[in-house]
Structures are given as C-alpha cells and as structure tokens.
Design a protein around this motif. Structure first.
Motif, PDB file in Angstrom:
ATOM      1  N   MET A   1       0.836  -1.202   0.000  1.00 41.52           N
ATOM      2  CA  MET A   1       0.000   0.000   0.000  1.00 41.52           C
ATOM      3  C   MET A   1       0.871   1.251   0.000  1.00 41.52           C
ATOM      4  O   MET A   1       1.583   1.518   0.972  1.00 41.52           O
ATOM      5  N   PRO A   2       0.840   2.047  -1.080  1.00 41.74           N
ATOM      6  CA  PRO A   2       1.714   3.210  -1.171  1.00 41.74           C
ATOM      7  C   PRO A   2       1.258   4.338  -0.253  1.00 41.74           C
ATOM      8  O   PRO A   2       0.067   4.575  -0.085  1.00 41.74           O
ATOM      9  N   ASP A   3       2.225   5.014   0.326  1.00 41.37           N
ATOM     10  CA  ASP A   3       1.932   6.132   1.222  1.00 41.37           C
ATOM     11  C   ASP A   3       2.572   7.398   0.647  1.00 41.37           C
ATOM     12  O   ASP A   3       2.235   7.814  -0.450  1.00 41.37           O
ATOM     13  N   ASN A   4       3.532   7.984   1.360  1.00 41.24           N
ATOM     14  CA  ASN A   4       4.178   9.196   0.859  1.00 41.24           C
ATOM     15  C   ASN A   4       5.084   8.902  -0.333  1.00 41.24           C
ATOM     16  O   ASN A   4       5.684   7.832  -0.430  1.00 41.24           O
ATOM     17  N   LEU A   5       5.195   9.905  -1.217  1.00 42.03           N
ATOM     18  CA  LEU A   5       6.109   9.878  -2.344  1.00 42.03           C
ATOM     19  C   LEU A   5       7.151  10.979  -2.151  1.00 42.03           C
ATOM     20  O   LEU A   5       6.874  12.009  -1.543  1.00 42.03           O
ATOM     21  N   TRP A   6       8.336  10.749  -2.684  1.00 44.11           N
ATOM     22  CA  TRP A   6       9.398  11.761  -2.569  1.00 44.11           C
ATOM     23  C   TRP A   6      10.324  11.680  -3.768  1.00 44.11           C
ATOM     24  O   TRP A   6      10.643  10.591  -4.244  1.00 44.11           O
ATOM     25  N   ARG A   7      10.743  12.856  -4.229  1.00 38.88           N
ATOM     26  CA  ARG A   7      11.680  12.935  -5.355  1.00 38.88           C
ATOM     27  C   ARG A   7      12.725  13.984  -5.046  1.00 38.88           C
ATOM     28  O   ARG A   7      12.389  15.113  -4.655  1.00 38.88           O
ATOM     29  N   SER A   8      14.008  13.627  -5.221  1.00 36.26           N
ATOM     30  CA  SER A   8      15.079  14.563  -4.886  1.00 36.26           C
ATOM     31  C   SER A   8      15.252  15.634  -5.950  1.00 36.26           C
ATOM     32  O   SER A   8      15.762  16.714  -5.677  1.00 36.26           O
ATOM     33  N   GLY A   9      14.845  15.342  -7.175  1.00 33.78           N
ATOM     34  CA  GLY A   9      14.992  16.286  -8.268  1.00 33.78           C
ATOM     35  C   GLY A   9      14.654  15.597  -9.570  1.00 33.78           C
ATOM     36  O   GLY A   9      14.356  14.398  -9.610  1.00 33.78           O
ATOM     37  N   PRO A  10      14.701  16.347 -10.686  1.00 33.02           N
ATOM     38  CA  PRO A  10      14.303  15.762 -11.972  1.00 33.02           C
ATOM     39  C   PRO A  10      15.100  14.525 -12.357  1.00 33.02           C
ATOM     40  O   PRO A  10      14.582  13.640 -13.038  1.00 33.02           O
ATOM     41  N   ALA A  11      16.356  14.428 -11.914  1.00 33.37           N
ATOM     42  CA  ALA A  11      17.182  13.290 -12.317  1.00 33.37           C
ATOM     43  C   ALA A  11      16.890  12.030 -11.519  1.00 33.37           C
ATOM     44  O   ALA A  11      17.273  10.928 -11.936  1.00 33.37           O
ATOM     45  N   GLY A  12      16.249  12.167 -10.391  1.00 33.38           N
ATOM     46  CA  GLY A  12      16.030  11.021  -9.521  1.00 33.38           C
ATOM     47  C   GLY A  12      14.694  10.351  -9.770  1.00 33.38           C
ATOM     48  O   GLY A  12      13.785  10.929 -10.376  1.00 33.38           O
ATOM     49  N   PRO A  13      14.552   9.113  -9.281  1.00 31.84           N
ATOM     50  CA  PRO A  13      13.258   8.438  -9.393  1.00 31.84           C
ATOM     51  C   PRO A  13      12.292   8.945  -8.334  1.00 31.84           C
ATOM     52  O   PRO A  13      12.666   9.707  -7.440  1.00 31.84           O
TER      53      PRO A  13
END
Length: 320
Positions: free
Chosen positions: A212-224
């Motif tokens: 079950m997915p909860d929070n999402l996070w991305r460090s920047g455009p280059a990251g997943p």
C-alpha cells in the motif's frame, strides 16, 4: 514482479516525539519531519558516530503529515487538523494558506507539492474519516479522496479529482508535465496530466504494487520517485472491495474498535517517469514497521513511520 533486494538497516534514531509520518531532505541533506504533537523537527548528522542533532523549527498546533520545501526555504505542511500551512523555518512562524473547500472544512490533508508556476497541489485522503480512523477508511473503502489545486496567491481550492481511494503521496514528473498520485487503498499510482493534450485527465501509472503506497518523494528531476509501502497487500481487503457499500460501511465501523498492529515487514520502491519500478527493497522481519515515507540522501535512505518513535537509516540500493 522481480524478487526484491534486501532493505539493509544501518541505524535507528529515536526522536523526542512520536510518529515522524513524512521525511524529506533539504539541500544540505538534513532531514525534516513532523511529529504527533505538532512540531516540525530537523535532523542533522544522521550518519555520524555520535547522536544526531535534532532541532525544533516550528509548531503547527495540529498534526503535520506531508511536507514539501518551497524554493525560498519555507516549508509547505499538510496538517490533518488545520489544513494547508506555510512555515518559515527561520522564524518558526506558521500561517494557514487554506483550510476549506467550497465551504467544507479541509480535514485530513495528506500531501502537497509546489509546481514551478506557483500552484500547490494537495491530496485529501478521506472526507468521511479523520486521521485517527484512517484504518476505518481503508476497510470501508469510502473512495472519498480528492486532489485539489491552490492557484498562485489564491485562498480557495479547486477540486481536480474526486472519488480517489485514499489519496496520499504526490510527486511531480521531471518536466512538471504531470503529477504522480498514490492511491493507498488501490495499491496503485495514478498519473494526472497538468500540460499537453491530456491536461486534466488521469490514467494508470503503476498498478498492482506489492503493498500500500503512502508518501512519495523525489530529490529532483534526475532522480526516481521513491514510494513508501506502509503495509503489504491484504487479500481480505481485496475481497471486501467487491462487497455492497452497506457491508463495507459495517466493516469500517467495526475497524474503529479493533486494535491495530502493523506487520513486521518494511518495503519501499522507486519508479521512473514511465511508471516502471527501478528499485524494490524489502525486509520481511523488520524492527521498524509501517513505513509511511522514504527519502534519499547521499549514501543512505531515511524511512519515516506514523507508528514508530523515530526514523530508520538504511543502505541505498545498488546502482542500476
């Protein structure tokens, strides 16, 4: 789906507070999180030999959930009790950006992202159950989640999507052309187009997640996009979703009185902008449970949890 690689714990950091539901990293690699008593904390030197430094930066007066840094260093806070907030981390000043939708009080604001044009997008997990009864909403499968937009300088939300199955984490694509939205109850990620010929439309992005997915996070455009999996899929819930609404409501009422204890597992995945899973890390017997957030900093992953009184520092995935 490929067999997951091991999620390797390196360190557990106990906090002066409970339930660091979301964790994000600032440009200096420090970790920001909100705890149950309303404080916003900053954690530094998590991987050093000594105890990390923990500072209180602000107090929301409610229950902070999803966090997002503005380019100017202020913090966007989704507060389950007070609505959408903006915190000046230098002075500790907190102000309300918006706290209602079409005359209805905004409750259970879950996550937010700030787009380059100044718009702020916010998820609402449930219109029926508050945070304290999140389990009842998952069991009942109320499908009352929302995606909202706050225009630059605006005070009123625009409703973009309704009927979402426990709307949760949000992240922008690398080109800011679409949003990735977690629907926890459906075990899927959904794409909502912001630009182009599909603007305003939603479509599947990553389906049949292994939890079950909860929070999402991305460090920047280059990251997943990193996805915290708060718990494994539950076959009984898959069966219940096909039941009549009255049956689901009765099950939801019962769930409000059942003590909850998370499973002894922990897992995270990372997806690219095509919705492909590029990393899947899991630990079957984990001392750190109910992973509700994950962020990546140089050399390690940091996990947050609505359940735990601290954060976990884990080894990063091998390069692919």
């Amino acid at each position: 789906m490929a067999t997951p690689t091991p999620l390797v714990p390196l360190r557990y950091v106990r906090l002066p507070g409970h339930g660091p539901e979301d964790v994000i990293a600032d440009p200096q690699g420090r970790i920001l999180t909100g705890v149950a008593d309303g404080r916003i904390l900053r954690l530094d030197t998590l991987t050093g030999p000594g105890a990390p430094r923990v500072e209180t930066l602000a107090e929301t007066g409610g229950r902070p959930l999803g966090l997002e840094l503005f380019p100017d260093g202020d913090l966007l806070v989704c507060d389950a009790e007070r609505g959408l907030l903006r915190a000046d981390l230098g002075t500790g000043t907190v102000r309300v950006l918006a706290d209602e939708v079409a005359g209805e009080r905004l409750c259970f604001a879950s996550n937010a992202v700030a787009a380059p044009d100044g718009s702020v997008y916010v998820t609402v997990s449930s219109r029926r159950h508050p945070l304290d009864h999140w389990l009842a909403d998952l069991v009942e499968d109320t499908r009352t989640g929302r995606l909202l937009r706050l225009a630059p300088g605006g005070r009123a939300f625009e409703v973009l999507l309704e009927g979402l199955r426990f709307a949760n984490g949000l992240a922008l694509s690398a080109d800011a052309g679409f949003l990735v939205l977690a629907e926890t109850r459906a075990c899927r990620l959904t794409r909502y187009w912001l630009t182009g010929p599909k603007a305003g439309r939603r479509e599947p992005f990553t389906e049949d997640l292994p939890g079950m997915p909860d929070n999402l996070w991305r460090s920047g455009p280059a990251g997943p996009v990193w996805v915290a999996l708060a718990g494994p899929r539950v076959p009984a819930l898959d069966v219940l979703e096909r039941a009549a609404p009255a049956v689901r409501r009765a099950a939801g009422r019962a769930a409000r009185h059942v003590p909850f204890r998370p499973t002894g597992s922990a897992a995270v995945v990372a997806v690219d902008d095509d919705g492909r899973i590029v990393h899947h890390l899991a630990r079957r017997r984990s001392r750190f449970r109910m992973v509700t957030s994950v962020c990546a900093t140089p050399g390690h992953l940091v996990l947050g949890s609505l359940w735990e009184p601290g954060v976990a520092v884990c080894a990063p995935p091998a390069a692919r």
